[in-house]
Design an enzyme around this catalytic site. Structure first.
Site, mmCIF file in Angstrom:
data_model
loop_
_atom_site.group_PDB
_atom_site.id
_atom_site.type_symbol
_atom_site.label_atom_id
_atom_site.label_comp_id
_atom_site.label_asym_id
_atom_site.label_seq_id
_atom_site.Cartn_x
_atom_site.Cartn_y
_atom_site.Cartn_z
ATOM 1 N N SER A 158 2.526 0.985 -5.428
ATOM 2 C CA SER A 158 1.160 0.865 -4.816
ATOM 3 C C SER A 158 0.819 2.564 -5.021
ATOM 4 O O SER A 158 0.910 2.856 -6.302
ATOM 5 C CB SER A 158 0.974 0.514 -3.449
ATOM 6 O OG SER A 158 -0.228 0.382 -3.179
ATOM 7 N N ASP A 204 -2.027 -10.257 -6.349
ATOM 8 C CA ASP A 204 -2.256 -9.285 -5.778
ATOM 9 C C ASP A 204 -3.718 -8.902 -5.904
ATOM 10 O O ASP A 204 -4.548 -8.920 -7.061
ATOM 11 C CB ASP A 204 -1.595 -7.970 -6.842
ATOM 12 C CG ASP A 204 -1.680 -6.655 -5.930
ATOM 13 O OD1 ASP A 204 -2.296 -6.687 -4.988
ATOM 14 O OD2 ASP A 204 -0.938 -5.795 -6.368
ATOM 15 N N HIS A 235 0.960 -8.301 -3.155
ATOM 16 C CA HIS A 235 0.939 -6.778 -3.443
ATOM 17 C C HIS A 235 2.304 -6.097 -2.824
ATOM 18 O O HIS A 235 2.783 -5.396 -3.535
ATOM 19 C CB HIS A 235 -0.244 -6.021 -2.704
ATOM 20 C CG HIS A 235 -0.371 -4.729 -2.970
ATOM 21 N ND1 HIS A 235 -0.625 -4.000 -4.302
ATOM 22 C CD2 HIS A 235 -0.080 -3.657 -2.027
ATOM 23 C CE1 HIS A 235 -0.562 -2.671 -4.142
ATOM 24 N NE2 HIS A 235 -0.253 -2.406 -2.939
#
Length: 410
Positions: A158, A204, A235
């Site tokens: 991320s 995601d 995610h």
């Protein structure tokens, strides 16, 4: 062209591949000094534990990042290992993805899972911290002698994945970068020169696959690249141990950090597509040489052009090679070889060319004054046995030196 392409330009490799099995005649370990571990199989890259026993050491906060844990192979018989620093994502901490540490380390890497200075640090800040962590790993950590400072990579999830991509943009000498559901605000990797693997998660909603395919498409055609989309994943999929991630991350790191052609079979083509909804790559990630390649060189070329001993009468000699280059800069490596007697320390000096600036050195201590550059040994690589050698590396702007380097010994 990747280092692996260059490395294999004079090596004939037969790629008789059978899905899920090993049928490769790779470059031998003698040809590739970075090859570590037994020949891989589909089972070995998916295994929870690889061929190397590992240990770990905790690093406190400081040195430009928030601390973390270093995982490393305990075996010292095979030489140094490549290193990889990994960052967690927004509001995440290393324990949330810590399964990556021992899993990758057991395959023959030194893995540094970092904590960030703040839980909400930006991708740019996380990129800076990843680079600081690599510098600490190779320069100050308790395992620095186990790491090859010229074979380093970054990864992250991320915001940390965006940080890894940001770090690669700023340090093109890195061997590989891996972004897992990466958030990179600029949305562009047009200046990326580091082999880059991007993971997208099919479900995601924070960093959707459509955004990551667009990001992947900005990577230059001259840069090795890969894109995988994990079926049904969200995610934070990386928060659980994943065979899908392991069996694709390990070959990527082996190919580009270790120049290990034995692992190409798993990605070119992708032999196991289970759990993967989309796959793209710049295959072949390695280039097999023409069959005439090895015979094109006269058999007397190597002995006459590559002396195996220093010049008679010299206590030491220093030879330079360019490991990698890009517009405006390059990565150099200097080999220091002792003469007929052992030395306790060494100093290498040369004159910097016009516009040349040395930005980073590992394996030595730099002193620069005007156009004069001097690198002295570290305490751990100063003693060199008669006829033996050690190396240091550096990154510089400008062009590589063309004049001989001077070496003096103590």
């Amino acid at each position: 062209m990747s280092r692996v392409r260059k490395f294999l330009a004079a090596t004939t490799i037969g790629l008789g591949l059978l899905a899920g099995s090993v049928a490769v005649s790779p470059a031998s370990a003698a040809d590739n000094p970075y090859q570590r571990g037994p020949d891989p199989t589909a089972a070995s890259i998916a295994a929870v534990t690889g061929p190397f026993a590992t240990a770990s050491v905790t690093v406190p906060r400081g040195n430009g990042f928030g601390g973390g844990v270093i995982y490393y192979p305990t075996d010292t018989s095979q030489g140094t290992f490549g290193g990889i620093a990994i960052s967690p994502g927004l509001n995440g901490t290393w324990p949330g993805i810590a399964w990556l540490g021992p899993r990758l380390a057991s395959q023959g890497f030194v893995v540094f899972g970092i904590e960030t200075n703040n839980l909400n640090d930006s991708p740019t800040s996380r990129g800076t911290q990843l680079l600081a962590a690599l510098d600490y790993l190779t320069g100050s950590s308790s395992v620095r002698t186990r790491v090859d400072a010229g074979r380093l990579a970054v990864a992250g999830h991320s915001m940390g994945g965006g940080g890894a991509l940001d770090a690669a943009l700023r340090r093109p000498s890195l061997r590989a970068t891996i972004g897992n559901a990466p958030h990179l605000p600029s949305g562009s990797l047009a200046n990326d020169r580091v082999p880059t693997l991007i993971y997208a998660m099919q479900n995601d909603t924070l960093v959707p696959p459509s955004r990551l395919t667009s990001l992947y498409n900005t990577v230059p055609a001259t840069t090795e690249r890969g894109y995988l989309e994990i079926t049904g994943a969200g995610h934070n999929y990386i928060g659980q141990p994943s065979t899908i991630l392991a069996r694709t991350m390990i070959p990527w790191l082996k190919i580009f950090v270790d120049d290990d052609a034995r692992y190409s079979q798993f990605l070119c083509p992708l032999t196991d597509r289970s759990g993967i909804s989309q796959y793209q790559s710049s295959c072949p990630l390695i280039t097999t040489s023409p069959t005439t390649g090895p015979t094109a060189q006269p058999t007397t070329a190597a002995p006459t052009t590559t002396p195996t001993t220093p010049p008679v009468g010299g206590p030491c000699e220093a030879t330079h090679r360019t490991v990698n280059s890009w517009s405006g800069g390059y990565q150099g490596e200097v080999t220091v070889r002792a003469g007929s007697a052992a030395i306790n320390g060494w100093t290498v000096s040369w004159t910097l060319g016009s516009g040349q600036t040395i930005n980073q050195v590992w394996g030595g201590a730099l002193t620069a004054s005007g156009t004069a550059a001097t690198v002295r040994n570290e305490t751990w690589n100063g003693p060199v046995a008669a006829g033996a050698s050690t190396t240091f590396g550096y990154i510089a702007t400008g062009n590589a030196p063309t004049q001989p380097l001077a070496c003096s010994a103590r």
